[in-house]
Design a protein around this motif. Structure first.
Motif, mmCIF file in Angstrom:
data_model
loop_
_atom_site.group_PDB
_atom_site.id
_atom_site.type_symbol
_atom_site.label_atom_id
_atom_site.label_comp_id
_atom_site.label_asym_id
_atom_site.label_seq_id
_atom_site.Cartn_x
_atom_site.Cartn_y
_atom_site.Cartn_z
ATOM 1 N N LEU A 16 1.149 -1.344 -0.147
ATOM 2 C CA LEU A 16 0.105 -0.594 -0.065
ATOM 3 C C LEU A 16 0.816 0.839 0.132
ATOM 4 C CD1 LEU A 16 -2.921 -1.370 2.858
ATOM 5 C CD2 LEU A 16 -2.853 -0.955 0.146
ATOM 6 N N PRO A 17 0.224 2.076 -0.563
ATOM 7 C CA PRO A 17 1.576 3.734 -0.659
ATOM 8 C C PRO A 17 1.325 3.828 0.464
ATOM 9 C CG PRO A 17 -0.417 3.502 -1.955
ATOM 10 C CD PRO A 17 -0.936 2.695 -1.378
ATOM 11 N N ILE A 18 2.848 4.288 1.462
ATOM 12 C CA ILE A 18 3.522 4.855 2.230
ATOM 13 C C ILE A 18 3.181 3.417 3.236
ATOM 14 C CG2 ILE A 18 2.769 5.927 4.389
ATOM 15 C CD1 ILE A 18 1.110 7.914 2.694
ATOM 16 N N LEU A 19 2.483 3.295 3.690
ATOM 17 C CA LEU A 19 2.543 1.868 4.888
ATOM 18 C C LEU A 19 2.770 0.452 4.152
ATOM 19 C CD1 LEU A 19 -1.918 1.523 6.022
ATOM 20 C CD2 LEU A 19 0.464 2.708 7.264
ATOM 21 N N GLY A 20 3.352 0.776 2.625
ATOM 22 C CA GLY A 20 4.054 -1.304 2.468
ATOM 23 C C GLY A 20 3.399 -1.832 2.575
ATOM 24 N N ASN A 21 3.832 -3.140 3.391
ATOM 25 C CA ASN A 21 2.871 -4.261 3.691
ATOM 26 C C ASN A 21 2.874 -4.244 4.747
ATOM 27 O OD1 ASN A 21 4.803 -5.485 0.988
ATOM 28 N ND2 ASN A 21 2.436 -5.863 0.738
ATOM 29 N N ALA A 22 2.835 -3.257 5.269
ATOM 30 C CA ALA A 22 3.099 -3.214 7.495
ATOM 31 C C ALA A 22 1.311 -3.661 8.148
ATOM 32 C CB ALA A 22 2.599 -1.957 8.046
ATOM 33 N N LEU A 23 0.734 -4.043 7.454
ATOM 34 C CA LEU A 23 -0.246 -4.607 7.461
ATOM 35 C C LEU A 23 -0.490 -6.340 7.351
ATOM 36 C CD1 LEU A 23 -3.623 -2.359 5.958
ATOM 37 C CD2 LEU A 23 -2.504 -2.181 8.049
ATOM 38 N N ASN A 24 0.190 -6.355 6.753
ATOM 39 C CA ASN A 24 0.430 -7.977 5.885
ATOM 40 C C ASN A 24 0.473 -8.524 7.672
ATOM 41 O OD1 ASN A 24 0.694 -7.211 3.137
ATOM 42 N ND2 ASN A 24 -0.689 -8.773 3.399
ATOM 43 N N LEU A 25 1.481 -7.821 8.440
ATOM 44 C CA LEU A 25 2.330 -8.426 10.018
ATOM 45 C C LEU A 25 1.618 -7.940 10.723
ATOM 46 C CD1 LEU A 25 5.801 -6.427 8.331
ATOM 47 C CD2 LEU A 25 4.571 -8.920 7.945
ATOM 48 N N VAL A 26 0.565 -7.334 11.060
ATOM 49 C CA VAL A 26 -0.352 -7.194 12.158
ATOM 50 C C VAL A 26 -0.728 -8.442 12.737
ATOM 51 C CG1 VAL A 26 -2.173 -5.806 12.977
ATOM 52 C CG2 VAL A 26 -0.403 -5.342 11.172
ATOM 53 N N GLY A 27 -1.101 -8.347 14.028
ATOM 54 C CA GLY A 27 -1.808 -9.998 14.932
ATOM 55 C C GLY A 27 -0.772 -10.816 15.110
ATOM 56 N N ARG A 28 0.306 -10.665 14.798
ATOM 57 C CA ARG A 28 1.311 -11.864 14.964
ATOM 58 C C ARG A 28 2.961 -11.652 15.341
ATOM 59 N NH1 ARG A 28 -0.263 -11.185 9.936
ATOM 60 N NH2 ARG A 28 0.016 -12.865 8.967
ATOM 61 N N SER A 29 3.430 -11.929 15.999
ATOM 62 C CA SER A 29 4.910 -12.251 16.033
ATOM 63 C C SER A 29 6.097 -12.169 14.036
ATOM 64 C CB SER A 29 5.729 -13.133 16.997
ATOM 65 O OG SER A 29 6.262 -14.244 15.958
ATOM 66 N N LEU A 30 6.714 -11.268 14.396
ATOM 67 C CA LEU A 30 7.462 -10.485 13.471
ATOM 68 C C LEU A 30 7.570 -12.137 12.407
ATOM 69 C CD1 LEU A 30 8.220 -8.431 10.744
ATOM 70 C CD2 LEU A 30 9.969 -8.517 12.377
ATOM 71 N N PRO A 31 8.611 -13.339 13.198
ATOM 72 C CA PRO A 31 8.945 -14.322 12.267
ATOM 73 C C PRO A 31 8.077 -15.430 11.916
ATOM 74 C CG PRO A 31 10.139 -13.975 14.610
ATOM 75 C CD PRO A 31 9.185 -12.967 14.268
ATOM 76 N N GLN A 32 6.598 -14.999 12.748
ATOM 77 C CA GLN A 32 5.470 -16.127 12.396
ATOM 78 C C GLN A 32 5.139 -15.145 11.214
ATOM 79 O OE1 GLN A 32 4.131 -19.461 13.531
ATOM 80 N NE2 GLN A 32 2.494 -19.032 11.565
ATOM 81 N N ALA A 33 4.940 -14.644 11.136
ATOM 82 C CA ALA A 33 4.216 -13.734 10.005
ATOM 83 C C ALA A 33 4.666 -13.335 8.940
ATOM 84 C CB ALA A 33 3.848 -11.940 9.806
ATOM 85 N N LEU A 34 6.125 -13.404 8.323
ATOM 86 C CA LEU A 34 6.863 -13.861 7.798
ATOM 87 C C LEU A 34 7.062 -14.830 6.786
ATOM 88 C CD1 LEU A 34 9.997 -11.997 8.259
ATOM 89 C CD2 LEU A 34 8.493 -11.145 7.233
ATOM 90 N N LYS A 35 6.904 -16.167 8.139
ATOM 91 C CA LYS A 35 6.567 -18.055 7.602
ATOM 92 C C LYS A 35 5.769 -17.900 6.735
ATOM 93 C CE LYS A 35 7.292 -21.936 9.844
ATOM 94 N NZ LYS A 35 7.038 -23.136 10.662
ATOM 95 N N GLU A 36 4.180 -17.460 7.476
ATOM 96 C CA GLU A 36 2.711 -17.864 6.614
ATOM 97 C C GLU A 36 3.702 -16.329 5.179
ATOM 98 O OE1 GLU A 36 0.171 -15.865 9.133
ATOM 99 O OE2 GLU A 36 0.740 -17.744 10.644
ATOM 100 N N LEU A 37 3.567 -16.067 5.175
ATOM 101 C CA LEU A 37 3.719 -15.597 3.654
ATOM 102 C C LEU A 37 4.857 -16.060 2.645
ATOM 103 C CD1 LEU A 37 4.286 -11.673 5.116
ATOM 104 C CD2 LEU A 37 2.160 -12.372 3.813
ATOM 105 N N GLY A 38 5.301 -16.699 3.513
ATOM 106 C CA GLY A 38 6.652 -17.787 2.906
ATOM 107 C C GLY A 38 5.773 -18.652 2.506
ATOM 108 N N GLU A 39 4.571 -19.051 2.611
ATOM 109 C CA GLU A 39 4.290 -20.436 2.917
ATOM 110 C C GLU A 39 3.020 -20.203 1.118
ATOM 111 O OE1 GLU A 39 2.060 -21.594 6.096
ATOM 112 O OE2 GLU A 39 3.623 -21.899 6.869
ATOM 113 N N LYS A 40 2.450 -18.742 1.793
ATOM 114 C CA LYS A 40 2.293 -18.491 0.617
ATOM 115 C C LYS A 40 2.779 -17.928 -1.346
ATOM 116 C CE LYS A 40 -1.895 -14.978 -0.466
ATOM 117 N NZ LYS A 40 -2.210 -13.681 -0.448
#
Length: 434
Positions: free
Chosen positions: A38-62
């Motif tokens: 997203l403009p300005i925010l980038g992908n910050a919303l994709n990382l909300v709600g869980r730890s950073l390692p877990q969020a990055l791992k889930e994105l990698g699965e996709k």
């Protein structure tokens, strides 16, 4: 058309232009695939709600083992899985040898030291650090003797508890810190020394600061052997050398309380190889495959540093058909290697058999990467391995563990922080002399 409607249309037009601009910029850069920023925010919303390692791992699965996302307007690349991690860190190690932004650490150490350096400055500081640590005894019999001595001090402190439940974290921290002190300062501290306790308090405060959220920040180049570089390198070794081994010991003894049958097997191997009188030494490790497998499994399962420290490309890098621009932050998700079900059967469970063959001999695994791999792997890997073996074996040689609750009720889930590591939940146990 009313003024309000015109303003809404104008706003929608501007947002559309920003989104199109971001999309075109991404396509032109030939970055790996990833969630749309997203403009300005980038992908910050994709990382909300869980730890950073877990969020990055889930994105990698996709999106796959190599993907990109944006922190604000800056791209970041994430690499996961053993094949991709090995390809980057072993085959293209120079390209990925830069240090990515580490704001809290950089605020503390002002971009100095081997841990935060890149390029030629990092190469010289790493070479100097390895040479200096070796001259101080790392990897030699002298440092083994220091760890043996400290392990006995720790055992004596444990004896003083006389079977009363206690929290071992403070004593573990002091013992591990004394090893680093003996390497750097040439001597150890009495556990109750006020100066020592003040030092540990500062280390603990800084470690908690390092486990806060990430952001972006520039680095500056300084003279390689300036005093600030040497001091910062020492502080970095202190922080890394104390907290990682301390956390592994704490979590390791929590795990062992849940599996008394594992302790029994270690005791049997201990009595056969070492007995109860002689001090354990590193030579014993070759004849104690089960104990060695347990310690490796503790490190794998503990996953102290799930996403490693941020790297950066030092040149425009062609990796798997994508172009990663010079200076791009890159994270290598070590947790995806240590918990890969194709490499470790049922990785979510604690099982020393992950490191044993069918004959009960110790089995090495290329997926054992808690210290990372390649040119920027952990400086103190050899020291940490020595500490873990001698501390675990010395304690279990003298004591049996008595949990304060039923082993089946012990919860091994730990909190993964938003920074570089995990936070072990506090617990108590009793140590009964054997």
């Amino acid at each position: 058309m009313e003024l309000g409607e015109a303003a809404t249309l104008l706003l929608a037009f501007c947002i559309t232009c920003l989104l199109l601009s971001a999309w075109r910029r991404r396509r032109s850069q030939r970055l790996p695939p990833g969630p749309f920023p997203l403009p300005i925010l980038g992908n910050a919303l994709n990382l909300v709600g869980r730890s950073l390692p877990q969020a990055l791992k889930e994105l990698g699965e996709k999106y796959g083992p190599v993907y990109s996302l944006y922190m604000g307007s800056s791209p970041m690349v994430v690499v996961s899985g053993l094949p991709a991690v090995k390809e980057a860190l072993l085959q293209q190690g120079d390209a990925f040898s830069g240090r990515g932004p580490f704001p809290v650490f950089q605020h503390l150490l002002k971009d100095y030291g081997v841990g935060l350096s890149s390029g030629e400055r990092w190469k010289q500081l790493r070479r100097f650090s390895l040479m200096t640590l070796k001259s101080f005894g790392m990897g030699k019999r002298s440092i083994e003797e220091r760890i043996q001595e400290e392990a006995q001090y720790l055992v004596e402190e444990f004896r003083k508890t006389r079977g009363v439940p206690f929290n071992p974290s403070f004593l573990f921290g002091r013992a591990v810190a004394n090893i680093i002190c003996s390497v750097i300062f040439g001597d150890r501290f009495v556990y109750e020394d006020p100066r020592f306790l003040s030092l540990l308090e500062l280390v603990d405060e800084n470690f908690h600061l390092l486990n806060t959220h990430w952001s972006q920040e520039s680095a500056s180049s300084q003279h390689v052997f300036a005093l600030e570089n040497l001091v910062s390198s020492t502080i970095g070794i202190f922080l890394a050398g104390i907290e990682t081994v301390n956390a592994t010991l704490q979590y390791g003894f929590l795990i062992l309380q849940k599996y008394p049958e594992i302790i029994e097997k270690i005791h049997t191997e201990l009595d056969l190889v070492i007995g109860r009188e002689r001090l354990p030494c590193m030579e014993d490790r070759k004849r104690m495959p089960y104990t060695e497998a347990v310690i490796h499994e503790i490190q794998r399962f503990t996953d102290v540093n799930p996403m490693g420290l941020p790297r950066a490309t030092i040149v425009d890098t062609n990796f798997r058909g994508y172009i990663i621009p010079k200076g791009t932050t890159v994270f290598f998700l070590l947790t995806t290697v240590l918990n890969d079900p194709t490499l470790f059967e049922r990785p979510e469970t604690f099982n020393p058999a992950h490191f044993l063959d069918e004959r009960g001999c110790f089995r090495k695994s290329e997926a054992f990467v808690p210290f990372s791999i390649g040119k920027r792997n952990c400086l103190g890997e050899g020291l940490a391995r020595m500490e873990l073996f001698l501390f675990f074996v010395s304690i279990l040689q003298s004591f049996t563990l008595k949990p304060t609750r039923d082993p089946k009720d012990i919860d091994l889930e730990v909190k993964i922080s938003n920074g570089i590591g995990l936070v072990v939940p506090p617990y108590q146990f009793s140590l009964l002399p054997r």
